[in-house]
Design a protein around this motif. Sequence first.
Motif, PDB file in Angstrom:
ATOM      1  N   ASP A 238      13.698 -23.438 -26.994  1.00  0.00           N
ATOM      2  CA  ASP A 238      13.440 -23.271 -28.419  1.00  0.00           C
ATOM      3  C   ASP A 238      12.296 -22.262 -28.585  1.00  0.00           C
ATOM      4  N   ALA A 239      12.578 -21.187 -29.312  1.00  0.00           N
ATOM      5  CA  ALA A 239      11.599 -20.094 -29.401  1.00  0.00           C
ATOM      6  C   ALA A 239      10.276 -20.550 -30.013  1.00  0.00           C
ATOM      7  N   LYS A 240      10.356 -21.442 -30.987  1.00  0.00           N
ATOM      8  CA  LYS A 240       9.120 -21.916 -31.640  1.00  0.00           C
ATOM      9  C   LYS A 240       8.284 -22.771 -30.684  1.00  0.00           C
ATOM     10  N   ALA A 241       8.968 -23.628 -29.961  1.00  0.00           N
ATOM     11  CA  ALA A 241       8.240 -24.472 -29.005  1.00  0.00           C
ATOM     12  C   ALA A 241       7.628 -23.602 -27.899  1.00  0.00           C
ATOM     13  N   LEU A 242       8.345 -22.558 -27.522  1.00  0.00           N
ATOM     14  CA  LEU A 242       7.820 -21.636 -26.510  1.00  0.00           C
ATOM     15  C   LEU A 242       6.534 -20.987 -27.021  1.00  0.00           C
ATOM     16  N   ALA A 243       6.545 -20.533 -28.269  1.00  0.00           N
ATOM     17  CA  ALA A 243       5.354 -19.905 -28.853  1.00  0.00           C
ATOM     18  C   ALA A 243       4.211 -20.915 -28.980  1.00  0.00           C
ATOM     19  N   GLN A 244       4.550 -22.164 -29.274  1.00  0.00           N
ATOM     20  CA  GLN A 244       3.506 -23.193 -29.361  1.00  0.00           C
ATOM     21  C   GLN A 244       2.843 -23.385 -28.003  1.00  0.00           C
ATOM     22  N   ASN A 245       3.635 -23.330 -26.955  1.00  0.00           N
ATOM     23  CA  ASN A 245       3.068 -23.394 -25.601  1.00  0.00           C
ATOM     24  C   ASN A 245       2.110 -22.234 -25.354  1.00  0.00           C
ATOM     25  N   VAL A 246       2.534 -21.043 -25.738  1.00  0.00           N
ATOM     26  CA  VAL A 246       1.668 -19.875 -25.518  1.00  0.00           C
ATOM     27  C   VAL A 246       0.354 -20.053 -26.266  1.00  0.00           C
ATOM     28  N   ALA A 247       0.450 -20.577 -27.487  1.00  0.00           N
ATOM     29  CA  ALA A 247      -0.767 -20.787 -28.282  1.00  0.00           C
ATOM     30  C   ALA A 247      -1.707 -21.741 -27.547  1.00  0.00           C
ATOM     31  N   ALA A 248      -1.165 -22.842 -27.063  1.00  0.00           N
ATOM     32  CA  ALA A 248      -2.007 -23.826 -26.379  1.00  0.00           C
ATOM     33  C   ALA A 248      -2.602 -23.243 -25.086  1.00  0.00           C
ATOM     34  N   TRP A 249      -1.787 -22.515 -24.334  1.00  0.00           N
ATOM     35  CA  TRP A 249      -2.287 -21.917 -23.089  1.00  0.00           C
ATOM     36  C   TRP A 249      -3.337 -20.842 -23.363  1.00  0.00           C
ATOM     37  N   SER A 250      -3.171 -20.082 -24.444  1.00  0.00           N
ATOM     38  CA  SER A 250      -4.174 -19.057 -24.776  1.00  0.00           C
ATOM     39  C   SER A 250      -5.527 -19.705 -25.024  1.00  0.00           C
ATOM     40  N   VAL A 251      -5.503 -20.779 -25.814  1.00  0.00           N
ATOM     41  CA  VAL A 251      -6.745 -21.472 -26.171  1.00  0.00           C
ATOM     42  C   VAL A 251      -7.394 -22.080 -24.924  1.00  0.00           C
ATOM     43  N   MET A 252      -6.591 -22.795 -24.154  1.00  0.00           N
ATOM     44  CA  MET A 252      -7.112 -23.469 -22.969  1.00  0.00           C
ATOM     45  C   MET A 252      -7.698 -22.454 -21.981  1.00  0.00           C
TER      46      MET A 252
ATOM     47  N   LEU B 273      -6.580 -16.624 -31.404  1.00  0.00           N
ATOM     48  CA  LEU B 273      -5.544 -16.498 -30.367  1.00  0.00           C
ATOM     49  C   LEU B 273      -4.410 -17.477 -30.633  1.00  0.00           C
ATOM     50  N   ARG B 274      -4.776 -18.692 -30.972  1.00  0.00           N
ATOM     51  CA  ARG B 274      -3.788 -19.738 -31.265  1.00  0.00           C
ATOM     52  C   ARG B 274      -2.850 -19.289 -32.396  1.00  0.00           C
ATOM     53  N   ASP B 275      -3.450 -18.803 -33.479  1.00  0.00           N
ATOM     54  CA  ASP B 275      -2.635 -18.443 -34.648  1.00  0.00           C
ATOM     55  C   ASP B 275      -1.763 -17.221 -34.364  1.00  0.00           C
ATOM     56  N   ARG B 276      -2.323 -16.265 -33.645  1.00  0.00           N
ATOM     57  CA  ARG B 276      -1.525 -15.069 -33.307  1.00  0.00           C
ATOM     58  C   ARG B 276      -0.368 -15.423 -32.383  1.00  0.00           C
ATOM     59  N   ALA B 277      -0.666 -16.275 -31.420  1.00  0.00           N
ATOM     60  CA  ALA B 277       0.376 -16.627 -30.437  1.00  0.00           C
ATOM     61  C   ALA B 277       1.546 -17.330 -31.103  1.00  0.00           C
TER      62      ALA B 277
ATOM     63  N   VAL C  43       6.795 -18.684 -16.739  1.00  0.00           N
ATOM     64  CA  VAL C  43       6.437 -17.283 -16.497  1.00  0.00           C
ATOM     65  C   VAL C  43       6.102 -16.599 -17.829  1.00  0.00           C
ATOM     66  N   ALA C  44       6.978 -16.803 -18.814  1.00  0.00           N
ATOM     67  CA  ALA C  44       6.760 -16.163 -20.123  1.00  0.00           C
ATOM     68  C   ALA C  44       5.513 -16.722 -20.800  1.00  0.00           C
ATOM     69  N   ILE C  45       5.290 -18.019 -20.646  1.00  0.00           N
ATOM     70  CA  ILE C  45       4.132 -18.656 -21.299  1.00  0.00           C
ATOM     71  C   ILE C  45       2.813 -18.112 -20.741  1.00  0.00           C
ATOM     72  N   VAL C  46       2.673 -18.096 -19.422  1.00  0.00           N
ATOM     73  CA  VAL C  46       1.363 -17.670 -18.885  1.00  0.00           C
ATOM     74  C   VAL C  46       1.168 -16.159 -19.021  1.00  0.00           C
ATOM     75  N   MET C  47       2.254 -15.387 -18.870  1.00  0.00           N
ATOM     76  CA  MET C  47       2.115 -13.935 -19.083  1.00  0.00           C
ATOM     77  C   MET C  47       1.681 -13.662 -20.529  1.00  0.00           C
ATOM     78  N   SER C  48       2.293 -14.347 -21.463  1.00  0.00           N
ATOM     79  CA  SER C  48       1.994 -14.096 -22.878  1.00  0.00           C
ATOM     80  C   SER C  48       0.609 -14.591 -23.259  1.00  0.00           C
ATOM     81  N   ALA C  49       0.222 -15.744 -22.733  1.00  0.00           N
ATOM     82  CA  ALA C  49      -1.109 -16.268 -23.051  1.00  0.00           C
ATOM     83  C   ALA C  49      -2.187 -15.299 -22.579  1.00  0.00           C
ATOM     84  N   ALA C  50      -2.042 -14.823 -21.350  1.00  0.00           N
ATOM     85  CA  ALA C  50      -3.043 -13.872 -20.836  1.00  0.00           C
ATOM     86  C   ALA C  50      -2.961 -12.547 -21.587  1.00  0.00           C
TER      87      ALA C  50
END
Length: 647
Positions: free
Chosen positions: A496-510, A94-98, A355-362
């Motif tokens: 920053d799009a990359k930092a946003l994706a890094q957030n999604v990765a962390a939220w997916s894992v958590m 999940l982390r790598d895909r996100a 909003v984008a981070i938690v929607m994307s992580a889930a």
Amino acid sequence: MRDMMTFPFCQDRRPAFIPRRWALALALSMAGLGLVAPLDEAMARPAPKGKAVTAKGKAKPAASRAADPRPAMVLAPAPTLHHASGDLQVAATLRDRAQKSTLAWELLEQLTTEIGPRPAGSPNDARAREWAVQQLRRLGFPEVRQEAMPIRAWRRGPASVQVLGAFAQPLVATALGHSVGTPAGGIKAQVVRFASLAEMTRAEPSLLRGKIVFIDMPMARSRSGEGYGEVSQVRSKAAMEAGSRGALAVVIRSVGTDHDRLPHTGTMREDAAGPHIPALALSVPDAEQLTRLLKREPGLQLQLDVSTETNVAAESANVVAELPGKDPSKGWVTIGAHLDSWDLGTGAIDDGAGVAIVMSAAAQIQAHLKATGTQPERGIRVVLFANEENGFEGARHYEQLHGNEPHQLIAESDFGAGKVYQVASRIGDAAQPLMPSLVQVLAPLGVAWGDRDAWSGPDAAFLMNRRQWPTVELRQEGGDYFDWHHTANDTLDKVDAKALAQNVAAWSVMTWLAAQSPVSYARDAQPAGAAVTGAPAPAAAAASGAATLPSGSELPAGASGAAAHTPSQSGSQSSSQASAAEPHAGQPLASRHAAAAATHPVTHPVTHQAAHQPARHVSAKGKSAAHARGKASVSKAVAKGHASRRR
Ligand SMILES: [Zn+2]
């Protein structure tokens, strides 16, 4: 809501009879004896400068030592407790895909471009909710709904601030949330300046009577946003305090770290008893200008003309999406953000990013479940809260509907899209041994272990206090967040799009590991008879439900990259608690989060029905009939004073 004032200060306590340094010595000897599982190298970083306790056993300052949180016996971890290796593998996938996914960026770009500002109760708020429902369905969530509630909306009109006299000129300002307007003809009066809220409240009321109060308190920049906790109190309380001392209006220096000529709005607290006076924020350069002008002309007068509508009866809703779990009795893993924004910007960092981070992580997790035809152990719920900014009805409504459901975790992303650098927990001792494996999966993202003083965004913080629900916090870089927060500059280009994706990765894992955890994250009950150390919660924080202020994370000043210490299975070695005298001391993240939660005026639920009509304020003294109606619904009681958070 008096019941909100009775929260215990902290649930996690070491019995008073075990001094902290003994507990630490015990931990160190057990580590030496091999009783503590060796930690992954990535986690075994030296304690940062300024940590309260060193390996040499140097004691913390008394105020911190007094608040040590954990029973010594828990220093012996349960060595066999771990996540299933399959779950850890999924987490890594999940982390790598996100990180490679652009979903969060696409969602944020749509929300901020197609809808833009979405103040609660506005047509754009409704459009944002429809957008969210549509997107969540498109992303495959089997259950998506709106949970509607009445809200008390506020609408901004024009505001002007004019310097009169020899130095006549306009200043740039905007009204604060819930501010009343000025009477016909505006308010013309002498300005009296204070360097802080405390200075104003200490002043002779005669100094304030009939004047325009100006509070010029700067906010310091920091990685964690800790300066917000204290300075946001100026915004939240200035009008109430100045009004009760006979001032006609209040202008504050914007609560922000920038020098753009853009004012920062934000909500404020109200006293139902009134009087209600207009409240505005000057941009930081304009506040500095006014201060210079006052040195030249101490009797300087301002002309204020402000138009607002308060207590507008409206409706909003929490948007909720669910991925059902195998066993509902194990509780929800609820991850949230708030969908509303202020009206000045397009709500990109506050809180479109969340909003984008938690929607994307889930959504990442949903895609995995669909591909494998599986179900998570626990249900995963995404909540996009209503009116976090200017009323807090969303969090309260969530509690009304879901407060009795078990929750494995609640967490809210509401600090922009700065990179996650640290993870912290506020979970029970039984589950804490799982944290090292969470950190291992997060380490490639540059995320290190923090401490056991996790906090969360304002809605989640409120619910944590009300329900003692656990959380895991993903701490973000926030040094620039308060440059743009609540201003017209809160726009997509700040993300920053990359930092946003890094957030999604962390939220997916958590989120995934919380859902799959072999044990409950439930927080431990306070041991019977344990001395409650630390300060009573500041009253206003209690009022908002954000009473349980955790201690800060004590981040090393100026640290960059992943911080800092090991995810001790034995409890927080870095925790500190504010002393009674210094409610904000050592509480960076907590302060930021709780401040946000606490500044929200708390209304009595029943009184929502009292406000039927938009009230166009024509009187600064609130004499209009509409205003009188509004008064009934304005913050009921609630304590004075407050403290902390977020966001
Ligand atoms: Zn926010």
